[in-house]
Scaffold this motif. Structure first.
Motif, PDB file in Angstrom:
ATOM      1  N   VAL A 152     107.288  62.826  60.098  1.00 51.95           N
ATOM      2  CA  VAL A 152     108.570  63.273  60.647  1.00 51.95           C
ATOM      3  C   VAL A 152     108.518  64.769  60.942  1.00 51.95           C
ATOM      4  O   VAL A 152     108.949  65.217  62.007  1.00 51.95           O
ATOM      5  CB  VAL A 152     109.730  62.922  59.680  1.00 51.95           C
ATOM      6  N   THR A 153     107.967  65.538  60.013  1.00 52.28           N
ATOM      7  CA  THR A 153     107.881  66.990  60.185  1.00 52.28           C
ATOM      8  C   THR A 153     107.019  67.366  61.379  1.00 52.28           C
ATOM      9  O   THR A 153     107.330  68.333  62.086  1.00 52.28           O
ATOM     10  CB  THR A 153     107.303  67.634  58.900  1.00 52.28           C
ATOM     11  N   HIS A 154     105.957  66.622  61.635  1.00 52.29           N
ATOM     12  CA  HIS A 154     105.025  66.957  62.723  1.00 52.29           C
ATOM     13  C   HIS A 154     105.389  66.315  64.062  1.00 52.29           C
ATOM     14  O   HIS A 154     104.711  66.551  65.060  1.00 52.29           O
ATOM     15  CB  HIS A 154     103.599  66.574  62.333  1.00 52.29           C
ATOM     16  N   TYR A 172     110.737  65.053  72.173  1.00 51.77           N
ATOM     17  CA  TYR A 172     112.079  65.493  72.556  1.00 51.77           C
ATOM     18  C   TYR A 172     113.154  64.830  71.701  1.00 51.77           C
ATOM     19  O   TYR A 172     114.127  65.467  71.281  1.00 51.77           O
ATOM     20  CB  TYR A 172     112.307  65.168  74.044  1.00 51.77           C
ATOM     21  N   ASP A 173     112.992  63.551  71.427  1.00 52.32           N
ATOM     22  CA  ASP A 173     114.005  62.791  70.689  1.00 52.32           C
ATOM     23  C   ASP A 173     113.627  62.593  69.218  1.00 52.32           C
ATOM     24  O   ASP A 173     113.984  61.596  68.601  1.00 52.32           O
ATOM     25  CB  ASP A 173     114.243  61.446  71.362  1.00 52.32           C
ATOM     26  N   ALA A 174     112.965  63.574  68.640  1.00 47.40           N
ATOM     27  CA  ALA A 174     112.474  63.468  67.267  1.00 47.40           C
ATOM     28  C   ALA A 174     113.610  63.301  66.257  1.00 47.40           C
ATOM     29  O   ALA A 174     114.679  63.891  66.394  1.00 47.40           O
ATOM     30  CB  ALA A 174     111.655  64.702  66.908  1.00 47.40           C
ATOM     31  N   PHE A 175     113.366  62.483  65.266  1.00 47.04           N
ATOM     32  CA  PHE A 175     114.231  62.349  64.096  1.00 47.04           C
ATOM     33  C   PHE A 175     113.940  63.574  63.235  1.00 47.04           C
ATOM     34  O   PHE A 175     112.816  63.763  62.795  1.00 47.04           O
ATOM     35  CB  PHE A 175     113.894  61.050  63.356  1.00 47.04           C
ATOM     36  N   ILE A 201     108.577  55.348  61.548  1.00 46.56           N
ATOM     37  CA  ILE A 201     107.143  55.159  61.752  1.00 46.56           C
ATOM     38  C   ILE A 201     106.359  56.220  60.995  1.00 46.56           C
ATOM     39  O   ILE A 201     106.478  57.410  61.274  1.00 46.56           O
ATOM     40  CB  ILE A 201     106.778  55.210  63.249  1.00 46.56           C
ATOM     41  N   GLU A 202     105.551  55.779  60.041  1.00 44.22           N
ATOM     42  CA  GLU A 202     104.675  56.680  59.293  1.00 44.22           C
ATOM     43  C   GLU A 202     103.364  56.887  60.035  1.00 44.22           C
ATOM     44  O   GLU A 202     102.864  58.001  60.137  1.00 44.22           O
ATOM     45  CB  GLU A 202     104.407  56.106  57.900  1.00 44.22           C
ATOM     46  N   SER A 203     102.789  55.806  60.530  1.00 46.97           N
ATOM     47  CA  SER A 203     101.526  55.905  61.267  1.00 46.97           C
ATOM     48  C   SER A 203     101.455  54.773  62.281  1.00 46.97           C
ATOM     49  O   SER A 203     102.144  53.766  62.160  1.00 46.97           O
ATOM     50  CB  SER A 203     100.332  55.828  60.305  1.00 46.97           C
ATOM     51  N   GLY A 204     100.616  54.967  63.287  1.00 48.49           N
ATOM     52  CA  GLY A 204     100.468  53.966  64.331  1.00 48.49           C
ATOM     53  C   GLY A 204     101.427  54.223  65.483  1.00 48.49           C
ATOM     54  O   GLY A 204     102.174  55.201  65.491  1.00 48.49           O
ATOM     55  N   THR A 205     101.403  53.313  66.436  1.00 53.34           N
ATOM     56  CA  THR A 205     102.210  53.451  67.646  1.00 53.34           C
ATOM     57  C   THR A 205     102.911  52.131  67.929  1.00 53.34           C
ATOM     58  O   THR A 205     102.306  51.067  67.821  1.00 53.34           O
ATOM     59  CB  THR A 205     101.309  53.835  68.841  1.00 53.34           C
ATOM     60  N   ASN A 246     105.718  57.130  68.436  1.00 54.22           N
ATOM     61  CA  ASN A 246     104.610  57.618  67.629  1.00 54.22           C
ATOM     62  C   ASN A 246     105.066  57.952  66.208  1.00 54.22           C
ATOM     63  O   ASN A 246     106.261  57.904  65.909  1.00 54.22           O
ATOM     64  CB  ASN A 246     104.004  58.841  68.313  1.00 54.22           C
ATOM     65  N   PRO A 247     104.128  58.320  65.343  1.00 54.91           N
ATOM     66  CA  PRO A 247     104.491  58.645  63.959  1.00 54.91           C
ATOM     67  C   PRO A 247     105.625  59.678  63.890  1.00 54.91           C
ATOM     68  O   PRO A 247     105.664  60.642  64.656  1.00 54.91           O
ATOM     69  CB  PRO A 247     103.194  59.205  63.377  1.00 54.91           C
ATOM     70  N   GLY A 248     106.538  59.423  62.961  1.00 54.34           N
ATOM     71  CA  GLY A 248     107.691  60.299  62.767  1.00 54.34           C
ATOM     72  C   GLY A 248     108.921  59.863  63.518  1.00 54.34           C
ATOM     73  O   GLY A 248     110.017  60.371  63.281  1.00 54.34           O
ATOM     74  N   ALA A 249     108.776  58.889  64.423  1.00 54.35           N
ATOM     75  CA  ALA A 249     109.918  58.413  65.214  1.00 54.35           C
ATOM     76  C   ALA A 249     110.712  57.374  64.421  1.00 54.35           C
ATOM     77  O   ALA A 249     110.232  56.790  63.458  1.00 54.35           O
ATOM     78  CB  ALA A 249     109.434  57.820  66.531  1.00 54.35           C
ATOM     79  N   VAL A 250     111.927  57.151  64.877  1.00 57.21           N
ATOM     80  CA  VAL A 250     112.805  56.142  64.303  1.00 57.21           C
ATOM     81  C   VAL A 250     113.119  55.118  65.384  1.00 57.21           C
ATOM     82  O   VAL A 250     113.163  55.451  66.576  1.00 57.21           O
ATOM     83  CB  VAL A 250     114.097  56.773  63.738  1.00 57.21           C
ATOM     84  N   VAL A 251     113.329  53.876  64.978  1.00 59.39           N
ATOM     85  CA  VAL A 251     113.691  52.820  65.918  1.00 59.39           C
ATOM     86  C   VAL A 251     114.672  51.880  65.221  1.00 59.39           C
ATOM     87  O   VAL A 251     114.621  51.706  64.005  1.00 59.39           O
ATOM     88  CB  VAL A 251     112.442  52.067  66.440  1.00 59.39           C
TER      89      VAL A 251
END
Length: 155
Positions: free
Chosen positions: A12-14, A18-21, A61-65, A83-88
């Protein structure tokens, strides 16, 4: 910070999309959040969210796509790659409407699930944490709604 949630926190930090959680959480709050979620692995090709399903679970998402795509009469149209760090799953979480798209693991992935029941528990026991999660999710939705292509990818 507990080792279980560290990798998700890093993702999440990395995440610079544009639409990062982007919740403003300290290490103790990440640990608390981890107590309300469940991490699990997805094999390649696994359908995480099915279009039309009545489910309000959020996924981080912790890892993967993951691929977000819409199924229609003319086949499938890819709406987004996450990608990693995103929310869905944020759209149905708030709206209580059926899922608007399919979400599939492109390769092996690790995700964290936050169910509505566990979020309600968090809201009662840790209201400041729940509020920060809701504000961060609202930011994701607002940014996705501005982008015409991503607007349809709000699941």
């Amino acid at each position: 910070m507990s080792s279980a949630i560290q990798a998700l926190c890093r993702a999440v930090t990395h995440n610079t999309s544009y639409d990062a959680f982007a919740p403003a959480l300290n290490a103790q709050q990440w640990d608390l959040l981890g107590e309300y979620m469940q991490g699990f692995d997805l094999p390649a090709g696994h359908v995480l969210i099915s279009q039309g399903a009545q489910d309000r679970t959020l996924f981080f998402i912790e890892s993967g796509t993951l691929s977000v795509h819409l199924a229609g009469s003319k086949g499938q149209m890819q709406l987004a790659i996450l990608n990693p760090g995103a929310v869905v799953g944020e759209g149905s979480f708030f709206s209580r409407l059926p899922r608007s798209a399919n979400v599939v693991a492109i390769g092996a992935a690790r995700v964290w699930r936050l169910t509505p029941v566990r979020f309600a528990e968090m809201s009662n026991r840790q209201p400041n944490l729940a509020l920060e999660i809701v504000i961060a999710l609202g930011g994701v939705i607002a940014k996705r709604m501005v982008d015409r292509l991503k607007r349809v990818a709000v699941t």
